[in-house]
Design a protein around this motif. Structure first.
Motif, mmCIF file in Angstrom:
data_model
loop_
_atom_site.group_PDB
_atom_site.id
_atom_site.type_symbol
_atom_site.label_atom_id
_atom_site.label_comp_id
_atom_site.label_asym_id
_atom_site.label_seq_id
_atom_site.Cartn_x
_atom_site.Cartn_y
_atom_site.Cartn_z
ATOM 1 N N ALA A 90 0.850 -1.222 0.008
ATOM 2 C CA ALA A 90 0.006 0.047 0.132
ATOM 3 C C ALA A 90 0.788 1.212 -0.050
ATOM 4 O O ALA A 90 1.962 1.284 0.825
ATOM 5 C CB ALA A 90 -1.017 -0.023 1.217
ATOM 6 N N LEU A 91 0.458 2.323 -0.760
ATOM 7 C CA LEU A 91 1.148 3.632 -0.720
ATOM 8 C C LEU A 91 0.477 4.416 0.149
ATOM 9 O O LEU A 91 -0.806 4.647 0.170
ATOM 10 C CB LEU A 91 1.302 4.239 -2.364
ATOM 11 N N LEU A 92 1.337 4.967 1.002
ATOM 12 C CA LEU A 92 0.640 6.060 1.993
ATOM 13 C C LEU A 92 1.243 7.286 1.773
ATOM 14 O O LEU A 92 2.362 7.624 1.212
ATOM 15 C CB LEU A 92 1.028 5.517 3.386
ATOM 16 N N HIS A 93 0.372 8.477 2.145
ATOM 17 C CA HIS A 93 0.845 9.835 2.015
ATOM 18 C C HIS A 93 0.516 10.597 3.314
ATOM 19 O O HIS A 93 -0.768 10.473 3.691
ATOM 20 C CB HIS A 93 0.297 10.532 0.670
ATOM 21 N N GLN A 94 1.427 11.358 3.734
ATOM 22 C CA GLN A 94 1.119 12.354 5.102
ATOM 23 C C GLN A 94 1.892 13.372 4.921
ATOM 24 O O GLN A 94 2.983 13.588 4.614
ATOM 25 C CB GLN A 94 1.178 11.413 6.384
ATOM 26 N N VAL A 95 1.145 14.750 5.006
ATOM 27 C CA VAL A 95 1.822 15.981 5.466
ATOM 28 C C VAL A 95 2.113 16.167 6.808
ATOM 29 O O VAL A 95 1.292 16.194 7.550
ATOM 30 C CB VAL A 95 1.244 17.294 4.716
ATOM 31 N N LYS A 96 3.453 15.995 7.151
ATOM 32 C CA LYS A 96 4.058 16.069 8.518
ATOM 33 C C LYS A 96 4.409 17.647 8.892
ATOM 34 O O LYS A 96 5.031 18.162 7.914
ATOM 35 C CB LYS A 96 5.186 15.311 8.882
ATOM 36 N N PRO A 97 4.120 18.057 10.088
ATOM 37 C CA PRO A 97 4.483 19.416 10.429
ATOM 38 C C PRO A 97 6.270 19.603 10.293
ATOM 39 O O PRO A 97 6.858 18.500 10.595
ATOM 40 C CB PRO A 97 4.087 19.559 11.784
ATOM 41 N N ALA A 98 6.361 20.661 10.005
ATOM 42 C CA ALA A 98 8.085 21.192 9.729
ATOM 43 C C ALA A 98 8.224 22.404 9.993
ATOM 44 O O ALA A 98 7.226 23.051 10.025
ATOM 45 C CB ALA A 98 8.354 20.674 8.498
ATOM 46 N N ASP A 99 9.501 22.562 10.075
ATOM 47 C CA ASP A 99 9.885 24.154 10.458
ATOM 48 C C ASP A 99 9.221 25.194 9.560
ATOM 49 O O ASP A 99 8.863 26.337 9.763
ATOM 50 C CB ASP A 99 11.191 24.520 10.568
ATOM 51 N N TRP A 106 5.934 10.128 2.071
ATOM 52 C CA TRP A 106 5.445 8.820 1.564
ATOM 53 C C TRP A 106 5.968 7.606 1.995
ATOM 54 O O TRP A 106 7.039 7.854 2.253
ATOM 55 C CB TRP A 106 5.604 8.922 -0.059
ATOM 56 N N SER A 107 5.065 6.660 2.141
ATOM 57 C CA SER A 107 5.760 5.166 2.309
ATOM 58 C C SER A 107 4.901 4.141 1.576
ATOM 59 O O SER A 107 3.876 4.400 1.150
ATOM 60 C CB SER A 107 5.273 5.072 3.997
ATOM 61 N N LEU A 108 5.975 3.071 1.093
ATOM 62 C CA LEU A 108 5.366 1.877 0.885
ATOM 63 C C LEU A 108 5.302 0.995 1.849
ATOM 64 O O LEU A 108 6.599 0.668 2.074
ATOM 65 C CB LEU A 108 6.141 1.588 -0.458
ATOM 66 N N ILE A 109 4.231 0.300 2.207
ATOM 67 C CA ILE A 109 4.317 -0.741 3.263
ATOM 68 C C ILE A 109 3.822 -2.104 2.576
ATOM 69 O O ILE A 109 3.041 -1.906 1.688
ATOM 70 C CB ILE A 109 3.255 -0.366 4.596
ATOM 71 N N GLU A 110 4.056 -3.192 3.176
ATOM 72 C CA GLU A 110 3.539 -4.376 3.040
ATOM 73 C C GLU A 110 2.670 -4.752 4.176
ATOM 74 O O GLU A 110 3.312 -4.963 5.217
ATOM 75 C CB GLU A 110 4.685 -5.312 2.513
ATOM 76 N N ALA A 159 -6.524 4.456 7.286
ATOM 77 C CA ALA A 159 -7.535 5.118 6.308
ATOM 78 C C ALA A 159 -7.128 6.433 6.116
ATOM 79 O O ALA A 159 -7.272 7.143 4.994
ATOM 80 C CB ALA A 159 -8.772 4.979 7.027
ATOM 81 N N ALA A 160 -6.663 7.297 7.208
ATOM 82 C CA ALA A 160 -6.076 8.702 6.740
ATOM 83 C C ALA A 160 -4.966 9.074 5.787
ATOM 84 O O ALA A 160 -4.965 9.983 5.219
ATOM 85 C CB ALA A 160 -6.056 9.345 8.261
ATOM 86 N N THR A 161 -4.139 7.937 5.666
ATOM 87 C CA THR A 161 -3.070 8.143 4.767
ATOM 88 C C THR A 161 -3.008 7.209 3.492
ATOM 89 O O THR A 161 -2.166 7.594 2.993
ATOM 90 C CB THR A 161 -1.785 7.638 5.789
ATOM 91 N N LEU A 162 -3.811 6.120 3.513
ATOM 92 C CA LEU A 162 -3.810 5.383 2.326
ATOM 93 C C LEU A 162 -4.232 6.020 1.054
ATOM 94 O O LEU A 162 -5.170 6.827 0.877
ATOM 95 C CB LEU A 162 -4.797 4.294 2.371
ATOM 96 N N VAL A 163 -3.060 6.078 0.116
ATOM 97 C CA VAL A 163 -3.429 6.607 -1.186
ATOM 98 C C VAL A 163 -4.065 5.532 -1.900
ATOM 99 O O VAL A 163 -5.138 5.737 -2.805
ATOM 100 C CB VAL A 163 -1.994 7.082 -1.932
ATOM 101 N N ARG A 164 -3.122 4.294 -2.142
ATOM 102 C CA ARG A 164 -3.930 3.163 -2.819
ATOM 103 C C ARG A 164 -3.112 1.743 -2.857
ATOM 104 O O ARG A 164 -1.950 1.986 -2.131
ATOM 105 C CB ARG A 164 -3.965 3.481 -4.497
ATOM 106 N N GLU A 165 -3.494 0.844 -3.036
ATOM 107 C CA GLU A 165 -2.984 -0.426 -2.958
ATOM 108 C C GLU A 165 -2.047 -0.495 -4.249
ATOM 109 O O GLU A 165 -2.430 0.103 -5.122
ATOM 110 C CB GLU A 165 -3.896 -1.643 -3.001
ATOM 111 N N VAL A 166 -0.991 -1.112 -4.229
ATOM 112 C CA VAL A 166 -0.132 -1.033 -5.122
ATOM 113 C C VAL A 166 0.443 -2.659 -5.508
ATOM 114 O O VAL A 166 0.655 -3.387 -4.698
ATOM 115 C CB VAL A 166 1.498 -0.615 -4.665
ATOM 116 N N ALA A 167 0.268 -3.016 -6.842
ATOM 117 C CA ALA A 167 0.542 -4.435 -7.205
ATOM 118 C C ALA A 167 2.013 -4.552 -7.303
ATOM 119 O O ALA A 167 2.786 -3.454 -7.962
ATOM 120 C CB ALA A 167 -0.372 -4.803 -8.336
ATOM 121 N N PRO A 168 2.535 -5.632 -7.142
ATOM 122 C CA PRO A 168 4.091 -5.975 -7.407
ATOM 123 C C PRO A 168 4.127 -5.923 -8.773
ATOM 124 O O PRO A 168 3.492 -6.418 -9.596
ATOM 125 C CB PRO A 168 4.387 -7.130 -6.609
#
Length: 168
Positions: A90-99, A106-110, A159-168
């Motif tokens: 699954a491809l994830l996206h989140q905007v994290k606070p920064a200076d 972004w992360s790709l998790i299994e 659910a809050a960060t999921l962009v989409r599932e990713v096929a290998p």
């Protein structure tokens, strides 16, 4: 990619000051995307350290305060800690606070099959409450924007960060 199982994971130690994570052997974490992969125009880089987070920092503090390390160690020892890989990503996206505003991460998790993690957290949820419900057993393979990736302590965070599932 066929699903595979890891060997049993011994007690990794516990500290209420940090997340409770289980190291996963890097040599067993091959992924079908190479050292660098690109999804939706974003280049993600392969991690070289792999783990499954059982409890976030907040959860570890709550569990330590309510149960103590000896009880957590006993609960851990009662379970068979052998995760299985699923080959589902699954491809994830989140905007994290920064200076300077926000930092796009972004992360790709299994997803993992990890019955022991589910049982461990279910017991803590039974004793301590909903904070421990709805785990998402997974390992982060690739990151962009933050080398630690995106925290996914439960299904709401997924659910809050999921962009989409990713096929290998």
């Amino acid at each position: 990619m066929a699903a595979s199982a890891h060997p049993a994971i011994p007690w990794p130690g516990f500290s209420p000051e940090r997340a409770f994570v289980l190291p996963l052997r890097a040599e067993l974490m091959a992924a079908p995307f190479g050292e660098v992969c690109q999804f939706d125009g974003i280049r993600l880089h392969r991690k070289h350290e792999f783990h499954a987070t059982v409890l976030s920092r907040e959860m570890a503090r709550a569990a330590a305060a309510a149960c103590g390390e000896p009880h957590l160690r006993e609960l851990y020892a009662s379970l068979s800690w052998v995760p299985s890989r699923t080959g589902r990503y699954a491809l994830l996206h989140q905007v994290k606070p920064a200076d300077q505003g926000g930092r796009a991460c972004w992360s790709l998790i299994e997803h993992l099959q990890f019955p022991a993690m589910l049982a461990f957290r279910a017991e803590l949820a039974r004793v301590l409450g909903r904070l421990f419900d709805d785990p998402v057993p997974h390992v982060t393979h690739y990151v962009h924007g933050d080398p630690d990736g995106i925290g996914v302590p439960d299904t709401r965070a997924l659910a809050a960060t999921l962009v989409r599932e990713v096929a290998p």
